[in-house]
Motif scaffolding. Structure first.
Motif, mmCIF file in Angstrom:
data_model
loop_
_atom_site.group_PDB
_atom_site.id
_atom_site.type_symbol
_atom_site.label_atom_id
_atom_site.label_comp_id
_atom_site.label_asym_id
_atom_site.label_seq_id
_atom_site.Cartn_x
_atom_site.Cartn_y
_atom_site.Cartn_z
ATOM 1 N N TRP A 37 1.063 -1.533 -0.150
ATOM 2 C CA TRP A 37 0.040 0.000 0.151
ATOM 3 C C TRP A 37 1.078 1.215 0.062
ATOM 4 N N TRP A 38 1.736 1.346 0.878
ATOM 5 C CA TRP A 38 2.702 2.487 1.028
ATOM 6 C C TRP A 38 3.385 2.769 -0.353
ATOM 7 N N ASN A 39 3.807 1.805 -0.879
ATOM 8 C CA ASN A 39 4.461 2.002 -2.251
ATOM 9 C C ASN A 39 3.743 2.146 -3.548
ATOM 10 N N GLY A 40 2.458 2.189 -3.407
ATOM 11 C CA GLY A 40 1.382 2.235 -4.464
ATOM 12 C C GLY A 40 1.308 1.009 -5.384
ATOM 13 N N GLU A 41 1.665 -0.035 -4.845
ATOM 14 C CA GLU A 41 1.427 -1.354 -5.441
ATOM 15 C C GLU A 41 0.027 -1.905 -5.529
ATOM 16 N N THR A 42 -0.632 -1.703 -4.309
ATOM 17 C CA THR A 42 -1.876 -1.898 -4.170
ATOM 18 C C THR A 42 -2.530 -0.598 -3.948
ATOM 19 N N VAL A 43 -3.711 -0.430 -4.632
ATOM 20 C CA VAL A 43 -4.426 0.698 -4.670
ATOM 21 C C VAL A 43 -5.989 0.421 -4.655
ATOM 22 N N LYS A 44 -6.902 1.202 -4.287
ATOM 23 C CA LYS A 44 -8.256 0.986 -4.180
ATOM 24 C C LYS A 44 -8.492 1.382 -5.712
ATOM 25 N N ARG A 45 -9.888 0.873 -6.350
ATOM 26 C CA ARG A 45 -9.963 1.341 -7.560
ATOM 27 C C ARG A 45 -11.457 1.595 -7.651
ATOM 28 N N LYS A 46 -12.037 2.543 -8.459
ATOM 29 C CA LYS A 46 -13.179 2.982 -8.531
ATOM 30 C C LYS A 46 -14.010 1.796 -9.600
ATOM 31 N N PRO A 47 -15.170 1.898 -9.740
ATOM 32 C CA PRO A 47 -15.689 0.844 -10.565
ATOM 33 C C PRO A 47 -15.387 0.981 -12.217
ATOM 34 N N ASP B 101 -8.931 5.225 -6.976
ATOM 35 C CA ASP B 101 -9.761 5.880 -5.824
ATOM 36 C C ASP B 101 -8.804 6.561 -4.963
ATOM 37 N N ARG B 102 -8.295 7.940 -5.133
ATOM 38 C CA ARG B 102 -6.954 8.223 -4.343
ATOM 39 C C ARG B 102 -7.326 8.616 -3.072
ATOM 40 N N SER B 103 -8.579 8.891 -2.684
ATOM 41 C CA SER B 103 -9.061 9.034 -1.133
ATOM 42 C C SER B 103 -9.145 7.697 -0.659
ATOM 43 N N ALA B 104 -9.809 6.597 -1.137
ATOM 44 C CA ALA B 104 -9.906 5.335 -0.530
ATOM 45 C C ALA B 104 -8.458 4.698 -0.156
ATOM 46 N N THR B 105 -7.531 5.037 -1.318
ATOM 47 C CA THR B 105 -6.279 4.442 -0.967
ATOM 48 C C THR B 105 -5.385 5.218 0.016
ATOM 49 N N LEU B 106 -5.553 6.483 0.019
ATOM 50 C CA LEU B 106 -4.994 7.360 1.395
ATOM 51 C C LEU B 106 -5.469 6.658 2.726
ATOM 52 N N TRP B 107 -6.697 6.547 2.542
ATOM 53 C CA TRP B 107 -7.397 5.717 3.947
ATOM 54 C C TRP B 107 -6.645 4.640 4.193
ATOM 55 N N ALA B 108 -6.561 3.655 3.302
ATOM 56 C CA ALA B 108 -6.245 2.460 3.182
ATOM 57 C C ALA B 108 -4.675 2.297 4.026
ATOM 58 N N ILE B 109 -4.002 3.393 3.396
ATOM 59 C CA ILE B 109 -2.566 3.342 3.790
ATOM 60 C C ILE B 109 -2.496 3.875 5.173
ATOM 61 N N GLY B 110 -3.393 4.988 5.594
ATOM 62 C CA GLY B 110 -3.812 5.440 6.983
ATOM 63 C C GLY B 110 -3.908 4.175 7.831
ATOM 64 N N GLY B 111 -4.778 3.382 7.476
ATOM 65 C CA GLY B 111 -5.203 2.068 8.484
ATOM 66 C C GLY B 111 -4.275 1.116 8.518
#
Length: 175
Positions: A89-99, A104-114
């Motif tokens: 997640w930190w390296n951007g290898e895993t990201v959240k995607r929209k349909p 999904d930049r917001s959801a990806t930042l949330w996931a990194i924070g989590g």
């Protein structure tokens, strides 16, 4: 959580990540795993691991943790990433995607924070790290609204406190 078991040669194997296999799991050979001894009928009857095994487990876990400590730009904080999933997640290898497939930049930042919260990182450090990641990953989602990093950090810390038993995602099994 690290686990230990005795391998075929009578030595202990220590695993600090990934999957643990137990009976009646199917081995790639087609045979099923079995217990070498009858399994106790209650957890209270399980024997404690010897002190030397606990020492090996602790050392292995600490070494693994040390490999995942990353420093946010500017050296102000040291966010701790608990495992290789968090590093992805930190390296951007895993990201959240929209349909539509867009990140999904917001959801990806949330996931990194989590992931940072799961590693025991402080709220202040999470906010600083999210600001750094937003730029480093090329998102630019909240660079004009830096208070959003603090808001996300506060929410992931609260979420982590509420969902302390949320499972950690597992990697595909390796044989």
């Amino acid at each position: 959580m690290p686990i230990w078991r005795i391998n075929k040669s009578g030595e202990y194997d220590i695993q600090t990540g990934g999957h643990a296999v137990a009976p009646p799991s199917l081995h790639r050979s087609g045979r099923r795993y079995t217990w070498l001894q009858a399994f106790p009928d209650s957890l209270e009857k399980l024997p404690f691991a010897p002190e030397w095994v606990l020492g090996l487990i602790t050392t292995a876990a600490n070494n693994r943790q040390a490999r995942h400590v990353l420093t946010a730009t500017g050296g102000k904080s040291t966010p701790t990433l608990p495992d290789h999933y968090a590093v992805k997640w930190w390296n951007g290898e895993t990201v959240k995607r929209k349909p539509d497939g867009e990140i999904d930049r917001s959801a990806t930042l949330w996931a990194i924070g989590g992931q940072l919260a799961r590693g025991g990182t402080t709220q202040v450090c999470i906010a600083e790290a999210l600001a750094e990641r937003d730029i480093a990953l090329g998102f630019g989602k909240y660079t004009d609204r830096p208070e959003e990093y603090q808001r996300i950090a506060e929410k992931v810390i609260t979420d982590r406190a509420i969902h302390t038993l949320r499972p950690v995602p597992m990697a595909p099994m390796r044989c």
